[in-house]
Enzyme design. Structure first.
Site, short mmCIF file in Angstrom:
data_model
loop_
_atom_site.label_atom_id
_atom_site.label_comp_id
_atom_site.label_asym_id
_atom_site.label_seq_id
_atom_site.Cartn_x
_atom_site.Cartn_y
_atom_site.Cartn_z
N GLU A 66 0.35 -1.11 6.89
CA GLU A 66 -0.17 -0.06 6.02
C GLU A 66 -0.83 1.01 6.87
O GLU A 66 -1.40 0.71 7.92
CB GLU A 66 -1.15 -0.70 5.02
CG GLU A 66 -1.87 0.21 4.09
CD GLU A 66 -0.95 1.02 3.15
OE1 GLU A 66 -0.05 1.71 3.67
OE2 GLU A 66 -1.18 0.99 1.94
N ASP A 67 -0.73 2.24 6.44
CA ASP A 67 -1.31 3.34 7.24
C ASP A 67 -2.83 3.35 7.18
O ASP A 67 -3.49 3.54 8.19
CB ASP A 67 -0.72 4.70 6.83
CG ASP A 67 -0.87 4.97 5.34
OD1 ASP A 67 -0.87 4.01 4.56
OD2 ASP A 67 -0.98 6.15 4.96
N ASP A 88 -8.60 2.17 2.73
CA ASP A 88 -9.68 3.10 2.36
C ASP A 88 -10.58 2.38 1.34
O ASP A 88 -11.37 1.52 1.71
CB ASP A 88 -9.02 4.36 1.81
CG ASP A 88 -9.97 5.52 1.62
OD1 ASP A 88 -11.18 5.30 1.58
OD2 ASP A 88 -9.52 6.67 1.49
N LYS A 123 -11.22 2.59 6.99
CA LYS A 123 -12.38 3.42 6.64
C LYS A 123 -13.35 2.53 5.87
O LYS A 123 -13.43 2.61 4.63
CB LYS A 123 -11.88 4.55 5.73
CG LYS A 123 -12.31 5.94 6.12
CD LYS A 123 -11.98 6.87 4.96
CE LYS A 123 -11.12 8.01 5.37
NZ LYS A 123 -10.87 8.96 4.26
N PHE A 178 -11.50 13.09 5.40
CA PHE A 178 -10.16 13.08 4.86
C PHE A 178 -9.15 13.39 5.96
O PHE A 178 -9.13 14.49 6.50
CB PHE A 178 -10.00 14.05 3.69
CG PHE A 178 -8.74 13.79 2.92
CD1 PHE A 178 -8.67 12.77 1.98
CD2 PHE A 178 -7.58 14.51 3.19
CE1 PHE A 178 -7.48 12.49 1.30
CE2 PHE A 178 -6.39 14.23 2.52
CZ PHE A 178 -6.35 13.22 1.57
N VAL A 179 -8.33 12.40 6.29
CA VAL A 179 -7.39 12.56 7.40
C VAL A 179 -5.95 12.66 6.90
O VAL A 179 -5.59 12.08 5.88
CB VAL A 179 -7.51 11.40 8.42
CG1 VAL A 179 -8.82 11.48 9.18
CG2 VAL A 179 -7.37 10.03 7.75
N ASP A 225 -0.72 12.03 3.87
CA ASP A 225 -0.54 13.34 3.25
C ASP A 225 -1.78 13.85 2.55
O ASP A 225 -2.71 13.10 2.27
CB ASP A 225 0.57 13.24 2.20
CG ASP A 225 0.11 12.49 0.94
OD1 ASP A 225 -0.41 11.37 1.10
OD2 ASP A 225 0.23 13.03 -0.18
C1 PRP Z 1 -2.57 6.09 0.42
C2 PRP Z 1 -2.33 5.30 1.69
C3 PRP Z 1 -2.68 3.88 1.29
C4 PRP Z 1 -3.73 4.06 0.22
C5 PRP Z 1 -5.07 3.68 0.76
O1 PRP Z 1 -1.44 5.97 -0.37
O2 PRP Z 1 -1.01 5.41 2.13
O3 PRP Z 1 -1.56 3.22 0.73
O4 PRP Z 1 -3.70 5.44 -0.16
O5 PRP Z 1 -6.10 3.98 -0.13
P1 PRP Z 1 -7.01 2.90 -0.88
O6 PRP Z 1 -7.43 1.86 0.13
O7 PRP Z 1 -8.18 3.73 -1.34
O8 PRP Z 1 -6.24 2.34 -2.02
P2 PRP Z 1 -1.08 6.92 -1.61
O9 PRP Z 1 -1.41 6.21 -2.88
O10 PRP Z 1 -1.69 8.28 -1.41
O11 PRP Z 1 0.50 7.00 -1.52
P3 PRP Z 1 1.42 7.38 -0.24
O12 PRP Z 1 1.41 6.17 0.69
O13 PRP Z 1 2.75 7.63 -0.82
O14 PRP Z 1 0.81 8.59 0.45
#
Ligand code: PRP
Length: 179
Positions: free
Chosen positions: A98-99, A102, A130, A151-152, A158
């Site tokens: 996972e990227d 948060d 984070k 916010f990165v 994205d």
């Molecule tokens: C982003 C990111 C993680 C998630 C983390 O995904 O890629 O999957 O938020 O946030 P959290 O720990 O607060 O849940 P997003 O829902 O924006 O979709 P994306 O991966 O398509 O950008």
């Protein structure tokens, strides 16, 4: 696009060097196990592609798509499953790539969902963590970088679907999302 970045938080070189270390660690832990790496779309795509190449053991991969953010910078807390796994993970060793971890809402949902499929083991490898924003009870087993509450974007991450193709992780100028 680069003009919207206030500061480069993690350079391309730093990303690759840390991913090389993480890959070696994961390869050592899963030697002889043929794990399934699960990428959580769309944010994880860059990390996934570099991480599997940095992990020199036989493996399979699969993808899930979930979404929580919509167009904002704050997680909505409500997770939608957009695409489930294709592979059967029952009895298999699974590593989620996972990227960013948060609030933890996304990974909490993903882990609960995957555990119902009865894998032999399930671990989380998150490029960015984070911890100051965590509201859901979850931690990663492998973390690339622990980052402050800013916010990165970039390297897959994205804002309103833009900036994913920036090759580094940067802090977005607040005026971009406060417009
Ligand atoms: C982003 C990111 C993680 C998630 C983390 O995904 O890629 O999957 O938020 O946030 P959290 O720990 O607060 O849940 P997003 O829902 O924006 O979709 P994306 O991966 O398509 O950008």
């Amino acid at each position: 696009m680069h003009n919207d970045i206030a500061e480069i938080l993690i350079t391309e070189k730093e990303l690759q060097s840390r991913i090389a270390e993480l890959g070696k660690e994961v390869a050592k832990d899963y030697e002889g196990k043929t794990p399934i790496f699960v990428g959580v779309l769309k944010g994880a795509i860059m990390f996934f592609a570099d991480m599997v190449r940095a992990t020199p053991i036989p493996c399979e991969y699969d993808f899930m798509a979930v979404s929580s953010y919509g167009a904002g910078t704050i997680s909505s807390g409500k997770i939608n499953l957009i695409k489930d796994l294709s592979a059967d993970i029952k009895g298999r060793h699974v590593v989620i790539l996972e990227d960013i971890l948060d609030t933890g809402n996304t990974l909490r949902f993903v882990v609960d969902h995957l555990m119902e499929k009865e894998p032999a083991s399930l671990k989380i490898c998150a490029l960015l963590d984070k911890p100051s924003r965590r509201t859901a009870p979850i931690e990663a087993d492998y973390v690339g970088f622990t980052i402050p509450n800013q916010f990165v974007v970039g390297y897959g991450l994205d804002y309103d679907e833009i900036y994913r193709n920036i090759p580094y992780v940067g802090i977005l100028k607040p005026e971009v999302y406060k417009k």
